[in-house]
Write a protein that holds these residues in place. Structure first.
Motif, PDB file in Angstrom:
ATOM      1  N   THR A 244     -21.436  18.409   5.890  1.00  0.00           N
ATOM      2  CA  THR A 244     -22.958  19.028   5.946  1.00  0.00           C
ATOM      3  C   THR A 244     -23.914  17.927   5.947  1.00  0.00           C
ATOM      4  O   THR A 244     -25.013  17.998   6.651  1.00  0.00           O
ATOM      5  CB  THR A 244     -23.230  20.053   5.061  1.00  0.00           C
ATOM      6  N   GLU A 247     -23.780  15.820   8.873  1.00  0.00           N
ATOM      7  CA  GLU A 247     -24.336  16.607  10.129  1.00  0.00           C
ATOM      8  C   GLU A 247     -25.776  16.431  10.260  1.00  0.00           C
ATOM      9  O   GLU A 247     -26.413  16.471  11.071  1.00  0.00           O
ATOM     10  CB  GLU A 247     -23.991  18.103  10.061  1.00  0.00           C
TER      11      GLU A 247
ATOM     12  N   GLY B  82     -22.673  17.031  16.657  1.00  0.00           N
ATOM     13  CA  GLY B  82     -23.566  16.108  15.540  1.00  0.00           C
ATOM     14  C   GLY B  82     -21.941  14.994  15.238  1.00  0.00           C
ATOM     15  O   GLY B  82     -22.708  13.627  15.213  1.00  0.00           O
ATOM     16  N   LYS B  83     -21.055  15.300  15.181  1.00  0.00           N
ATOM     17  CA  LYS B  83     -19.828  14.336  15.016  1.00  0.00           C
ATOM     18  C   LYS B  83     -19.957  13.330  16.266  1.00  0.00           C
ATOM     19  O   LYS B  83     -19.840  12.118  15.993  1.00  0.00           O
ATOM     20  CB  LYS B  83     -18.640  15.159  14.787  1.00  0.00           C
ATOM     21  N   ASP B 104     -29.678  15.658  18.081  1.00  0.00           N
ATOM     22  CA  ASP B 104     -28.506  14.709  18.023  1.00  0.00           C
ATOM     23  C   ASP B 104     -28.879  13.430  18.980  1.00  0.00           C
ATOM     24  O   ASP B 104     -28.466  12.241  18.405  1.00  0.00           O
ATOM     25  CB  ASP B 104     -27.104  15.292  18.466  1.00  0.00           C
ATOM     26  N   THR B 165     -23.264  22.870   9.963  1.00  0.00           N
ATOM     27  CA  THR B 165     -22.246  22.070  10.436  1.00  0.00           C
ATOM     28  C   THR B 165     -22.192  22.409  12.060  1.00  0.00           C
ATOM     29  O   THR B 165     -21.602  21.725  12.602  1.00  0.00           O
ATOM     30  CB  THR B 165     -20.912  22.426   9.751  1.00  0.00           C
ATOM     31  N   SER B 166     -22.641  23.395  12.344  1.00  0.00           N
ATOM     32  CA  SER B 166     -22.574  23.780  13.891  1.00  0.00           C
ATOM     33  C   SER B 166     -23.830  23.712  14.645  1.00  0.00           C
ATOM     34  O   SER B 166     -24.941  24.434  14.285  1.00  0.00           O
ATOM     35  CB  SER B 166     -21.843  25.055  13.976  1.00  0.00           C
TER      36      SER B 166
END
Lengths: 286, 346
Positions: A244, A247, B82-83, B104, B165-166
């Motif tokens: 998290t 991110e 994001g990754k 991003d 996270t998404s």
């Protein structure tokens, strides 16, 4: 054993080594450990050191972070405990009894090692979800596994099992069955034989297995993330909190949690080691 | 075990020396950085665009060969938006990035890998295709879900991923927020209540959009899934006839942006082809491919031709309602933001 020789010889002198090459081998060990373990970990600490005090305080008074740490460490402890009990049972069956398909079962124990964790997670979720094979049986009983903290523990148990079985198995194989017979012939009942003869001999291996299973569960991400449900404060694990933070491109905050997890794990493992040493010393003395 | 006494130290010193020598030896064996080659492009993208870019790449390489005579190979990398951005920041040599959120790419720009004004370089905010957030419900729509208001009713279970996270989940969250603002004439308190109520109906927060789709479609959880429009259509194709798409009255205009990574293309000498590649996305040919993959094309002509394949919906942009991604991110999803507050209240 070297230790015995040292005791007989009084104050230990460095014993003559049979195989030469202490320098190169230790050198290689140092290099290897540095490259694989120390340097990455040092980098982690360095990164986390770039964080001010107020940030540290803010991170570790955040209730979500605290709740996730509680779940990660608490869940891992429960899972490792479950594994210690049932892993011992599995090892016992595999070592002491011969039955058709024993080899197959033996090989199966290693599967959680080999399976990609995401596959394990998805498979467990499919089984334990309310419409899954096991989940649909538990649902009428009011037991929810997938998407709850219980699901997290189930995944932790799954990945931790081989650690206990594989550490206990060889020790158990070395343990003579005659020892139990002797105990029985001296009048010990089954419980006494188990608690006072078998368990002390298996203790160190069992503890090691417990520690390994625990450490593995604390750091696990892939298999848990699918079954956890990830509800803030309820079923979020600490590694998810790291993700998290990443991110949000908050590298420092992420490493801070990582460092705390690392330190806590290290202290716990150290404590387990110390416990083992203490027990060992006590057995020797008695 | 090492005992730190006597001549042991000497041996230890020798060991360290050996280690250093060995390390130096290994270091000389590692070949220097590979020479740049200009015949490949790396497109670093997010998860659901895999099929889209496979088709776009095939078409573009064919066209590029006809025009420039070069054999071109375009590599694709897919993952959470994001990754993927972090990989590029950490050194993945992406010639172009095609991600889910401007935020991003802003993060990559903040590290100096590309111009801060990247979003002005291509038309339509550098987003050659758009999408929106729609509802996927079970066949026959048993809970009669028609619009956002139905999601907060008691007994309706909503599946959406974790916005922490998404990227997709952030669009979902903002779409709901925007709807509430619109309904209550910009009353932030009302919007907070509405979105809080909505999250009360969410039993699982998967870590990614695909995970949420699987939870809904295969685990049988929830009455409605909040999803990208293109993902919802994909789910219809993949999981058969058990589902229907419901398009709400109003939703957010998702603009997945694209950009050339300046530092990388200048070093590799691929600027011309990278820019041509992104320009190509705006051509009618590419826009057709885009529409075929259930993204909304930008080209007015192509849009007119495919329009009936998409349900009509009133769209608002993130710039108009939230003042851009960076602001929305900080207000809603940063630590201590709206999302955290909603869950802290429980």
């Amino acid at each position: 054993m070297a230790a015995n020789a040292a005791i007989i010889g009084g104050r230990p002198r460095a014993p003559r080594r049979v195989i030469p090459g202490f320098g190169p081998t230790l050198g290689f060990t140092l290099l290897y450990l540095s490259a694989i373990v120390l340097i990455p970990l040092a980098a982690l600490f360095l990164k986390a050191a770039g964080m001010g005090w107020d940030q540290w305080v803010a991170t570790f008074t955040d209730w979500r972070v605290l709740a996730s740490l509680r779940l990660s460490f608490g869940g891992s402890a429960i899972a490792a405990l479950v594994n210690a009990v049932f892993g011992l049972l599995v090892a016992w069956v595999l070592v002491r009894y011969d039955f058709p398909g024993r080899k197959l079962v033996d090989a199966m124990v290693d599967l959680p090692f080999a399976l990609p964790t995401a596959v394990a997670g998805i498979a467990l979720t499919a089984l334990y979800a309310p419409n899954g094979w096991i989940g649909s049986l538990l649902e009428p009983l009011g037991i929810k596994v997938a998407f709850t903290p219980l699901g997290v523990i189930v995944a932790m148990v799954f990945i931790g099992l081989p650690f206990v079985v594989r550490t206990v198995e060889p020790v158990l194989a070395d343990l003579d069955a005659e020892l139990e017979e002797a105990a029985a012939s001296l009048g010990a009942d089954r419980v006494q034989t188990f608690v006072r003869v078998i368990l002390p001999a298996l203790g160190p291996a069992l503890l090691t297995g417990f520690a390994l299973a625990f450490a593995r569960a604390v750091g696990e991400y892939g298999s848990i993330i699918f079954i956890a449900g990830n509800m803030p404060g309820i079923s979020e694990i600490a590694p998810l909190m790291i993700v998290t933070k990443l991110e949000q491109f908050d590298y420092v905050g992420a490493t801070a949690i990582a460092v705390v997890m690392l330190v806590v794990s290290f202290v716990l493992l150290l404590a387990i080691n110390a416990l083992q040493k203490w027990r060992h010393a006590r057995l020797r003395g008695g | 075990m090492i005992r730190f006494i006597d001549d042991e130290w000497l041996r230890l010193g020798g060991a360290v020396l050996f280690a250093a020598a060995f390390a130096a030896g290994v270091a000389t064996l590692i070949p220097g950085a590979q020479a740049a080659e200009s015949k490949t492009l790396l497109n670093v993208s997010y998860d659901p665009t895999r099929e889209l870019y496979q088709q776009v790449n095939a078409a573009f390489t064919k066209q590029w060969k006809a025009k420039a005579g070069d054999e071109l190979k375009i590599n694709q990398s897919h993952g959470g938006s994001g990754k993927q951005a972090r990989s590029v920041i950490d050194g993945l040599e992406a010639d172009v990035v095609t991600l889910a959120l401007a935020y991003d790419i802003d993060a990559i720009a903040a590290r100096g890998l590309l111009d801060k004004e990247w979003q002005k370089k291509l038309s339509y905010n550098s987003a050659p295709y758009t999408s929106t957030i729609v509802f996927l419900v079970r066949k026959g729509n048993p809970k009669q879900i028609k619009d956002w208001d139905d999601l907060v009713k008691p007994g309706v279970s909503v599946i959406t991923p974790n916005p922490k996270t998404s990227g997709g989940a952030r669009w979902n969250h903002l779409a709901a927020w925007g709807y509430a603002l619109n309904k209550w004439n910009g009353d932030e308190g009302k919007a907070l209540d509405f979105v809080s109520q909505l999250y009360k109906n969410v039993p699982v927060l998967d870590s990614g959009a695909r995970g949420a789709t699987i939870t809904f479609a295969q685990r049988g959880l929830g009455d409605v899934l909040l999803a990208w429009e293109n993902e919802a259509y994909l789910a219809l194709d993949e999981f058969g006839g058990g589902f229907e798409i419901v398009t709400p009255s109003i939703s957010i205009l998702a603009e997945p942006p694209v950009a050339v990574v300046d530092k990388v293309v200048d070093r590799r000498g691929t600027r011309a082809v990278a820019e041509a590649y992104l320009q190509y996305l705006y051509t009618p040919e590419a826009q057709q491919i885009i529409a075929k993959n259930h993204y909304r094309p930008r080209d007015p002509e192509v849009w007119k031709a495919v329009q009936k394949g998409f349900s009509p919906v009133k769209l608002f942009t993130i710039d108009d309602v939230f003042g851009g991604w960076t602001k929305a991110q900080n207000t809603h999803f940063a630590d201590g933001g709206v999302f955290d507050k909603i869950f802290a209240k429980k």
